[in-house]
Design a protein around this motif. Structure first.
Motif, PDB file in Angstrom:
ATOM      1  N   LEU A 237      37.812  11.630  38.441  1.00  0.00           N
ATOM      2  CA  LEU A 237      38.858  12.327  37.685  1.00  0.00           C
ATOM      3  C   LEU A 237      38.255  13.179  36.565  1.00  0.00           C
ATOM      4  N   SER A 238      37.164  12.697  35.970  1.00  0.00           N
ATOM      5  CA  SER A 238      36.486  13.497  34.944  1.00  0.00           C
ATOM      6  C   SER A 238      35.942  14.786  35.546  1.00  0.00           C
ATOM      7  N   GLY A 239      35.379  14.682  36.765  1.00  0.00           N
ATOM      8  CA  GLY A 239      34.906  15.878  37.450  1.00  0.00           C
ATOM      9  C   GLY A 239      36.041  16.806  37.828  1.00  0.00           C
ATOM     10  N   ILE A 240      37.158  16.218  38.248  1.00  0.00           N
ATOM     11  CA  ILE A 240      38.333  17.020  38.612  1.00  0.00           C
ATOM     12  C   ILE A 240      38.849  17.763  37.390  1.00  0.00           C
ATOM     13  N   LYS A 241      38.874  17.114  36.243  1.00  0.00           N
ATOM     14  CA  LYS A 241      39.324  17.766  35.007  1.00  0.00           C
ATOM     15  C   LYS A 241      38.446  18.978  34.695  1.00  0.00           C
ATOM     16  N   GLU A 242      37.137  18.833  34.861  1.00  0.00           N
ATOM     17  CA  GLU A 242      36.221  19.945  34.585  1.00  0.00           C
ATOM     18  C   GLU A 242      36.471  21.107  35.544  1.00  0.00           C
ATOM     19  N   ASN A 243      36.700  20.804  36.826  1.00  0.00           N
ATOM     20  CA  ASN A 243      36.995  21.859  37.798  1.00  0.00           C
ATOM     21  C   ASN A 243      38.295  22.582  37.457  1.00  0.00           C
ATOM     22  N   LEU A 244      39.319  21.819  37.069  1.00  0.00           N
ATOM     23  CA  LEU A 244      40.589  22.424  36.673  1.00  0.00           C
ATOM     24  C   LEU A 244      40.406  23.329  35.460  1.00  0.00           C
ATOM     25  N   TYR A 245      39.573  22.882  34.518  1.00  0.00           N
ATOM     26  CA  TYR A 245      39.305  23.661  33.305  1.00  0.00           C
ATOM     27  C   TYR A 245      38.683  25.014  33.664  1.00  0.00           C
ATOM     28  N   GLN A 246      37.758  25.015  34.611  1.00  0.00           N
ATOM     29  CA  GLN A 246      37.107  26.261  35.015  1.00  0.00           C
ATOM     30  C   GLN A 246      38.115  27.216  35.669  1.00  0.00           C
ATOM     31  N   PHE A 247      38.949  26.700  36.575  1.00  0.00           N
ATOM     32  CA  PHE A 247      39.929  27.557  37.241  1.00  0.00           C
ATOM     33  C   PHE A 247      41.007  28.033  36.270  1.00  0.00           C
ATOM     34  N   ALA A 248      41.368  27.202  35.288  1.00  0.00           N
ATOM     35  CA  ALA A 248      42.394  27.596  34.319  1.00  0.00           C
ATOM     36  C   ALA A 248      41.933  28.757  33.460  1.00  0.00           C
ATOM     37  N   ASN A 249      40.606  28.932  33.323  1.00  0.00           N
ATOM     38  CA  ASN A 249      40.044  30.044  32.552  1.00  0.00           C
ATOM     39  C   ASN A 249      39.534  31.168  33.451  1.00  0.00           C
ATOM     40  N   THR A 250      40.137  31.301  34.611  1.00  0.00           N
ATOM     41  CA  THR A 250      39.750  32.368  35.542  1.00  0.00           C
ATOM     42  C   THR A 250      39.922  33.738  34.888  1.00  0.00           C
ATOM     43  N   GLN A 251      38.945  34.615  35.098  1.00  0.00           N
ATOM     44  CA  GLN A 251      39.053  35.968  34.574  1.00  0.00           C
ATOM     45  C   GLN A 251      38.619  36.990  35.619  1.00  0.00           C
ATOM     46  N   VAL A 252      39.195  38.186  35.519  1.00  0.00           N
ATOM     47  CA  VAL A 252      38.871  39.310  36.402  1.00  0.00           C
ATOM     48  C   VAL A 252      38.644  40.533  35.531  1.00  0.00           C
ATOM     49  N   GLU A 253      37.483  41.155  35.672  1.00  0.00           N
ATOM     50  CA  GLU A 253      37.154  42.351  34.894  1.00  0.00           C
ATOM     51  C   GLU A 253      37.368  42.123  33.399  1.00  0.00           C
ATOM     52  N   GLY A 254      36.970  40.930  32.934  1.00  0.00           N
ATOM     53  CA  GLY A 254      37.088  40.623  31.514  1.00  0.00           C
ATOM     54  C   GLY A 254      38.475  40.234  31.061  1.00  0.00           C
ATOM     55  N   GLN A 255      39.436  40.122  31.995  1.00  0.00           N
ATOM     56  CA  GLN A 255      40.809  39.760  31.666  1.00  0.00           C
ATOM     57  C   GLN A 255      41.095  38.338  32.159  1.00  0.00           C
ATOM     58  N   TYR A 256      41.545  37.468  31.245  1.00  0.00           N
ATOM     59  CA  TYR A 256      41.919  36.106  31.630  1.00  0.00           C
ATOM     60  C   TYR A 256      43.323  36.132  32.229  1.00  0.00           C
ATOM     61  N   VAL A 257      43.462  35.655  33.447  1.00  0.00           N
ATOM     62  CA  VAL A 257      44.708  35.847  34.192  1.00  0.00           C
ATOM     63  C   VAL A 257      45.815  34.875  33.802  1.00  0.00           C
TER      64      VAL A 257
ATOM     65  N   ARG B  25      56.217  37.194  42.030  1.00  0.00           N
ATOM     66  CA  ARG B  25      55.852  38.348  41.198  1.00  0.00           C
ATOM     67  C   ARG B  25      54.794  39.204  41.885  1.00  0.00           C
ATOM     68  N   ASN B  26      53.845  38.550  42.564  1.00  0.00           N
ATOM     69  CA  ASN B  26      52.821  39.309  43.281  1.00  0.00           C
ATOM     70  C   ASN B  26      53.430  40.185  44.361  1.00  0.00           C
ATOM     71  N   LYS B  27      54.457  39.665  45.034  1.00  0.00           N
ATOM     72  CA  LYS B  27      55.112  40.428  46.104  1.00  0.00           C
ATOM     73  C   LYS B  27      55.783  41.677  45.549  1.00  0.00           C
TER      74      LYS B  27
ATOM     75  N   ASN C 287      46.170  39.742  40.496  1.00  0.00           N
ATOM     76  CA  ASN C 287      47.156  38.822  41.072  1.00  0.00           C
ATOM     77  C   ASN C 287      46.562  38.025  42.230  1.00  0.00           C
ATOM     78  N   ASN C 288      45.771  38.693  43.052  1.00  0.00           N
ATOM     79  CA  ASN C 288      45.168  38.009  44.198  1.00  0.00           C
ATOM     80  C   ASN C 288      44.204  36.910  43.746  1.00  0.00           C
ATOM     81  N   VAL C 289      43.446  37.195  42.685  1.00  0.00           N
ATOM     82  CA  VAL C 289      42.527  36.184  42.159  1.00  0.00           C
ATOM     83  C   VAL C 289      43.318  35.023  41.568  1.00  0.00           C
ATOM     84  N   ALA C 290      44.400  35.343  40.830  1.00  0.00           N
ATOM     85  CA  ALA C 290      45.242  34.286  40.250  1.00  0.00           C
ATOM     86  C   ALA C 290      45.837  33.414  41.347  1.00  0.00           C
ATOM     87  N   ASP C 291      46.283  34.041  42.435  1.00  0.00           N
ATOM     88  CA  ASP C 291      46.857  33.289  43.551  1.00  0.00           C
ATOM     89  C   ASP C 291      45.814  32.376  44.184  1.00  0.00           C
TER      90      ASP C 291
END
Length: 380
Positions: free
Chosen positions: A110-130, A316-318, A69-73
């Motif tokens: 904006l193309s660079g911003i889209k790529e950055n958003l794509y990376q954060f949207a696929n955030t994962q922790v311990e092999g789990q996509y959040v 939900r995190n709270k 949850n902390n990583v997702a936040d």
């Protein structure tokens, strides 16, 4: 004399048994060596220890969930900052003083911003996509060879136990954090949407256009399987890209939302800046300016959607933070209770150890004196 010797050996055996228990209690600080020592106490101890194991499992699971949850936040906070930058960049394009070179730079940014958003949207922790929904093992956002990003997760949140028999939903899905409601309609009303939009009803079910004629909306269940429920006919305006219209059922509580992908919005904005349509055909300066202006409005709507998703995530995190405090408190209480029930009284053990020492000394003294008596002296 033989009978007396047997009695002393019997007493010595009892003392040895007591000494073993005393030694066990001193070394382990536990009251019972065997369950048969006190069956009633042993039953109570088993029940309490089972509670301890249950709450230890819950604590471990909630701690892992809290870390995710902390990583997702953190990712959501970064996405908001990136999106604020996108809004600022597009605002420059809406000014008359921005040159063609400036427009090209904004498009590249904006193309660079889209790529950055794509990376954060696929955030994962311990092999789990959040942000993947209920199946956190799949990568939620995929990109094809043309750069189009598609959400392949679902709209169902995972549930995690926060107490025995009690579960809470965790995180947000890709529908929540990278899509925004571009249109909403209620029972009996018309819902207008684009072919690339994702349609969700009030229960979170997705409705998809049937290909190739796209004249029907079909409901899909949480597993992505088509059901027999449909909405027909679906009309379109004949333009490219087409805008569709569906008349919703006249059922109380009906609410449909057309969700537009933020990635599609950025793609459309970049196209407008580059003066081309969705298939790469040139458009006029007037059309470009109109689309850029519209994109600015849509970007602000999308940003509001991200803020709402972030607020939902925070709420939900709270819940999980509070649950962790509650579980930790209960675990501490059960640990104390387990110690009170099954823990040895070390003061009592020390006293008994000293008493055993004195008893051993007296008994061995008696055995020694008895062994020194001759048969004549014993008979006399």
């Amino acid at each position: 004399m033989i009978n007396q010797t047997d009695q002393m050996l019997y007493r010595l055996s009892n003392l040895n048994i007591q000494q073993q228990l005393n030694t066990y209690q001193m070394s382990t600080k536990e009251k019972l060596q065997e369950g048969s020592d006190d069956s009633t106490l042993y039953s109570r101890l088993i029940a309490v220890d089972e509670k301890v194991r249950t709450y230890e499992g819950l604590q471990t699971q909630i701690e892992r969930t809290t870390a995710q949850n902390n990583v997702a936040d953190s990712s959501m906070a970064s996405i908001k900052k990136i999106f604020e930058n996108a809004i600022q960049e597009l605002s420059k394009a809406n000014t008359a003083t921005t040159t063609a070179e400036g427009i090209a730079a904004i498009s590249a940014n904006l193309s660079g911003i889209k790529e950055n958003l794509y990376q954060f949207a696929n955030t994962q922790v311990e092999g789990q996509y959040v942000f993947a929904g209920s199946n956190s093992t799949i990568k939620p956002f995929e990109k094809d060879s043309n750069g189009k990003v598609t959400y392949v997760g679902n709209n169902q949140l995972r549930k995690v136990a926060v107490e025995e028999g009690s579960y809470r939903e965790k995180g947000v899905t890709g529908f929540d954090m990278m899509m925004y409601p571009s249109a909403t309609a209620y029972k009996g009303e018309n819902l207008n949407f684009n072919g690339s939009d994702r349609i969700l009803d009030q229960d979170g079910n997705e409705w998809k256009l049937n290909s190739p004629t796209n004249d029907t909306l079909t409901k899909f269940d949480s597993n992505g399987v088509a059901t027999t429920e449909t909405i027909t006919p679906i009309t379109n305006d004949g333009l490219t890209p087409a805008t569709y219209t569906a008349t919703l059922p006249s059922t109380d509580g009906t609410k449909f939302e057309a969700k537009t992908s933020i990635f599609d919005l950025i793609d459309n904005t970049i196209n407008a800046l580059n003066k081309v349509d969705s298939v790469g055909n040139p458009i006029s300066d007037e059309e470009s300016k109109a689309l850029i202006s519209k994109s600015g409005t849509e970007l602000n709507k999308a940003y509001d959607g991200i803020n709402i998703a972030h607020a939902q995530l925070g709420g939900r995190n709270k819940l999980f933070e509070n649950a962790l405090d509650n579980i930790s408190s209960k675990l501490t209480q059960y640990d104390i209770l387990s110690q009170n029930i099954g823990g040895a009284d070390m003061t009592k053990v020390a006293v008994e150890a000293k008493a055993l020492e004195l008893t051993y000394t007296a008994l061995y003294s008696t055995i020694n004196k008895t062994s020194q008596l001759s048969l004549v002296n014993f008979m006399n």
